[in-house]
Each structure stands twice: as structure tokens, then as C-alpha cells.
Scaffold this motif. Structure first.
Motif, PDB file in Angstrom:
ATOM      1  N   GLU A 177       0.877  -1.140   0.021  1.00 22.90           N
ATOM      2  CA  GLU A 177       0.034   0.286  -0.067  1.00 22.90           C
ATOM      3  C   GLU A 177       0.837   1.188  -0.116  1.00 22.90           C
ATOM      4  O   GLU A 177       0.594   2.356  -0.645  1.00 22.90           O
ATOM      5  CB  GLU A 177      -1.021   0.155   1.135  1.00 22.90           C
ATOM      6  N   THR A 178       2.000   1.189   0.750  1.00 21.30           N
ATOM      7  CA  THR A 178       3.071   2.165   1.010  1.00 21.30           C
ATOM      8  C   THR A 178       3.564   2.639  -0.609  1.00 21.30           C
ATOM      9  O   THR A 178       3.622   3.580  -1.093  1.00 21.30           O
ATOM     10  CB  THR A 178       3.740   2.030   1.742  1.00 21.30           C
ATOM     11  N   ILE A 179       3.842   1.249  -1.209  1.00 25.88           N
ATOM     12  CA  ILE A 179       4.380   1.850  -2.542  1.00 25.88           C
ATOM     13  C   ILE A 179       3.587   2.158  -3.331  1.00 25.88           C
ATOM     14  O   ILE A 179       3.976   3.089  -4.416  1.00 25.88           O
ATOM     15  CB  ILE A 179       5.257   0.350  -2.840  1.00 25.88           C
ATOM     16  N   ARG A 180       2.266   1.596  -3.364  1.00 23.64           N
ATOM     17  CA  ARG A 180       1.251   2.136  -4.417  1.00 23.64           C
ATOM     18  C   ARG A 180       1.146   3.659  -4.169  1.00 23.64           C
ATOM     19  O   ARG A 180       0.954   4.398  -5.114  1.00 23.64           O
ATOM     20  CB  ARG A 180       0.035   1.557  -4.037  1.00 23.64           C
ATOM     21  N   GLU A 181       0.916   3.878  -2.844  1.00 22.58           N
ATOM     22  CA  GLU A 181       0.655   5.345  -2.541  1.00 22.58           C
ATOM     23  C   GLU A 181       1.642   6.292  -3.111  1.00 22.58           C
ATOM     24  O   GLU A 181       1.677   7.577  -3.675  1.00 22.58           O
ATOM     25  CB  GLU A 181       0.433   5.874  -1.051  1.00 22.58           C
ATOM     26  N   ARG A 182       3.072   5.876  -3.115  1.00 22.37           N
ATOM     27  CA  ARG A 182       4.115   6.602  -3.234  1.00 22.37           C
ATOM     28  C   ARG A 182       4.229   6.921  -4.805  1.00 22.37           C
ATOM     29  O   ARG A 182       4.506   7.823  -5.220  1.00 22.37           O
ATOM     30  CB  ARG A 182       5.343   5.942  -2.929  1.00 22.37           C
ATOM     31  N   LEU A 183       3.701   5.753  -5.589  1.00 23.62           N
ATOM     32  CA  LEU A 183       3.810   5.897  -7.110  1.00 23.62           C
ATOM     33  C   LEU A 183       2.610   6.885  -7.377  1.00 23.62           C
ATOM     34  O   LEU A 183       2.820   7.504  -8.514  1.00 23.62           O
ATOM     35  CB  LEU A 183       3.429   4.322  -7.826  1.00 23.62           C
ATOM     36  N   GLU A 200      -3.864   2.147 -13.973  1.00 33.70           N
ATOM     37  CA  GLU A 200      -4.330   0.961 -13.145  1.00 33.70           C
ATOM     38  C   GLU A 200      -3.711  -0.265 -13.371  1.00 33.70           C
ATOM     39  O   GLU A 200      -3.039  -1.086 -12.537  1.00 33.70           O
ATOM     40  CB  GLU A 200      -5.727   0.782 -12.865  1.00 33.70           C
ATOM     41  N   GLN A 201      -3.669  -0.743 -14.677  1.00 37.27           N
ATOM     42  CA  GLN A 201      -3.124  -1.742 -15.353  1.00 37.27           C
ATOM     43  C   GLN A 201      -1.583  -1.818 -15.201  1.00 37.27           C
ATOM     44  O   GLN A 201      -0.940  -2.882 -14.550  1.00 37.27           O
ATOM     45  CB  GLN A 201      -3.209  -2.163 -16.715  1.00 37.27           C
ATOM     46  N   GLU A 202      -1.036  -0.595 -15.421  1.00 35.42           N
ATOM     47  CA  GLU A 202       0.480  -0.401 -15.144  1.00 35.42           C
ATOM     48  C   GLU A 202       1.022  -0.466 -13.859  1.00 35.42           C
ATOM     49  O   GLU A 202       1.870  -1.217 -13.583  1.00 35.42           O
ATOM     50  CB  GLU A 202       1.074   0.986 -15.973  1.00 35.42           C
ATOM     51  N   LEU A 203       0.066  -0.023 -12.842  1.00 34.72           N
ATOM     52  CA  LEU A 203       0.292   0.014 -11.527  1.00 34.72           C
ATOM     53  C   LEU A 203       0.313  -1.347 -10.956  1.00 34.72           C
ATOM     54  O   LEU A 203       1.113  -1.889 -10.346  1.00 34.72           O
ATOM     55  CB  LEU A 203      -0.606   0.952 -10.801  1.00 34.72           C
ATOM     56  N   LEU A 207       3.404  -3.637  -9.196  1.00 39.07           N
ATOM     57  CA  LEU A 207       3.428  -3.782  -7.987  1.00 39.07           C
ATOM     58  C   LEU A 207       3.786  -5.429  -7.940  1.00 39.07           C
ATOM     59  O   LEU A 207       4.316  -6.094  -7.112  1.00 39.07           O
ATOM     60  CB  LEU A 207       2.070  -3.834  -7.493  1.00 39.07           C
ATOM     61  N   GLU A 208       3.280  -6.028  -9.010  1.00 43.14           N
ATOM     62  CA  GLU A 208       3.494  -7.666  -9.206  1.00 43.14           C
ATOM     63  C   GLU A 208       5.016  -7.902  -9.098  1.00 43.14           C
ATOM     64  O   GLU A 208       5.560  -8.889  -8.759  1.00 43.14           O
ATOM     65  CB  GLU A 208       3.074  -8.061 -10.393  1.00 43.14           C
TER      66      GLU A 208
END
Length: 285
Positions: A177-183, A200-203, A207-208
Motif C-alpha cells: 500500500e505504501t509503494i502504491r501511494e508513493r507511485l 491501473e493496469q501499469e500499476l 506491484l507484481e
């Protein structure tokens, strides 16, 4: 059950005219490195004695000594007077001193005793074989006791690694979640128009790449396998070494994928525990 490669075994055999002492000492080594000190009269039996030792001790740097001390009146051993005189003459040239002390030094030199008896007494040799078996039992028991100490330490380290792995599992969702928020913040700061679906697809794809699910599962399996192997009937030092390498591989991968300081701190602690296991592993048979 694991055994240490460190050990000591001794057996003293008293015959009518001889005292025979057998000693075995061992330290860690990748393979069996056997150093034998045997009286000249038993040199022809050295290979046979080596095979008996190798069959039991398997690995380690082993020092084997067989000492004979004449205790009876009847003996075929005589002082080699010519050799002793030669030694004393050479010692006088090196340093002056009391003749008695020079004689004592000379008698410690090689070949100062001679024997007319060339054939090995079969009964005496059987007694030596029995004494060697007792010494091997003693050193094996010593290795087993040392192995129990190592086993306690390994179990403590494994429990610590399992606890740290649980902390990684708990932290993992927070990390993603932290990595997602940072991106998302980094993209928002660019102030550009984006296709939400494509973003969203690229994100998700990004993350994968940081997903550590497989590493967590494999690491848990390796820790279980280490403990199972450690508790097997035989001491499998080399196999445990290979398993510890696999454990290290999974820990390193988790560290490289973490991209999250708190989790990387846990990884550093895991590496520290594993390094201590590897240090002790060098002494496992």
C-alpha cells in the motif's frame, strides 16, 4: 540428530609387558584429513587402522596416535648406542651443557631404540583393534554431545528466522500500500492527463514485480526442511549447508524486492541469524 566434527577419544590398554595408549582428536574439515602417528613396528597395519577410523568418523581433521610403553622385564627393545652417541656429538657442537641433559635430549630423537622383533603378535594386534574401537566409541559420544549443543543453537536461530518471517508477512500488505501511494503521488506530481484504466493496469504490473508471496512460501518450506533434516537419524552437515544456501537465496530476494525500509531492516536481521547458522554449520559432520 546432528554430530559435531570436534571430538576426543582415548583408551588405555594394559598388557602383561606393554601399555598401549590410543588417542583420537578431531576438528572440522570439508573432508576426512587423517594424520596418524604409529610406532615403526606397526607401520604395516597403518592402512588397515586408517580404514577402521574412516568408516566411523567420515569427516574432519583427525589426529590418531598409537603409543607403546614397555612395562615388563622381558623386552626386545634396546638402545641404539651408535645413534645416541652421534646425536650427542651433534648436540655438543650446537650447545654445551650437562651430559645428562644432552643424553635426555638425544634419547628423544628418532631411531634411538631398536628392536629385533619384526613380526606382530596377533593377540596383541587384536587387543589394539579392541582399544581402537573403544576410542572410536568415546570420540563418537563426544561428537554427539557437541552436536546436541549445536542443535539447541540451530533451533533458536530457526525460531528467530520464523518469527522474523511472520513479521515480514504482517508488514507485506502495508508495504504494498505504501509503494502504491508513493507511485500515485509521483504521477500526480507530474500534473499530466492519464488514462485511469491504463494507469491501473501499469500499476498492478509494477506491484507484481515487488510481490514476495513465492519467496515467503519457499523460505518457510526451507526452514521446515532444515529442521526435519537436522532431526533425521544421520548427521547431514553437507545437506544442511545446501539448505542454508537456499534459505539465504530467498532472504536476498525478499530484500531486493522489498523497496521498503522497515522490511529491509527485518531482512538484515534475518541475514544476521543465517550467518550465525552458517558459522556453526562448518563444524557439523
Amino acid at each position: 540428530m546432528i554430530q559435531s566434527m570436534t571430538g576426543y577419544g582415548k583408551h588405555v590398554l594394559q598388557l602383561p609387558s606393554k601399555k598401549i595408549t590410543i588417542e583420537l582428536k578431531s576438528l572440522n574439515s570439508k573432508n576426512l584429513d587423517l594424520n596418524a602417528r604409529i610406532p615403526q613396528s606397526y607401520r604395516e597395519k597403518e592402512l588397515e587402522l586408517r580404514k577402521k577410523i574412516a568408516a566411523v568418523l567420515l569427516r574432519g581433521k583427525v589426529d590418531f596416535s598409537l603409543n607403546l610403553e614397555i612395562t615388563g622385564q622381558d623386552t626386545t627393545v634396546e638402545v641404539n648406542a651408535g645413534v645416541v652417541k652421534k646425536y650427542m656429538s651433534q648436540l655438543r657442537e650446537i650447545a654445551s651443557g650437562d651430559e645428562t641433559k644432552l643424553l635426555e635430549m638425544a634419547l628423544r630423537m628418532p631411531d634411538t631404540l631398536k628392536t629385533d622383533k619384526d613380526d606382530i603378535d596377533p593377540e596383541e594386534y587384536r587387543a589394539i583393534e579392541t582399544a581402537l574401537e573403544e576410542a572410536l566409541k568415546a570420540i563418537s559420544a563426544f561428537r554427539t554431545e557437541e552436536g546436541k549443543v549445536l542443535e539447541v543453537d540451530f533451533n533458536q536461530r530457526l525460531s528467530s528466522l520464523e518469527s522474523l518471517l511472520e513479521s515480514v508477512k504482517v508488514m507485506d500488505q502495508e508495504r504494498l500500500e505504501t509503494i502504491r501511494e508513493r507511485l500515485e503521488k509521483a504521477v500526480a506530481d507530474l500534473k499530466v492527463e492519464l488514462d485511469e484504466n491504463r494507469f491501473e493496469q501499469e500499476l498492478i504490473y509494477y506491484l507484481e514485480k515487488y510481490d514476495i508471496t513465492e519467496e515467503k512460501v519457499r523460505l518457510a518450506n526451507h526452514l521446515d526442511y532444515f529442521r526435519t533434516t537436522m532431526n533425521s537419524a544421520d548427521s547431514n552437515g553437507k545437506k544442511l549447508g545446501f539448505i542454508s544456501q537456499e534459505i539465504g537465496r530467498e532472504i536476498n530476494t525478499i530484500g531486493s524486492k522489498a523497496n521498503y525500509a522497515p522490511m529491509q531492516q527485518l531482512v538484515v536481521q534475518m541475514k544476521d541469524e543465517l550467518e550465525k547458522i552458517k558459522e556453526q554449520m562448518l563444524n557439523v559432520l
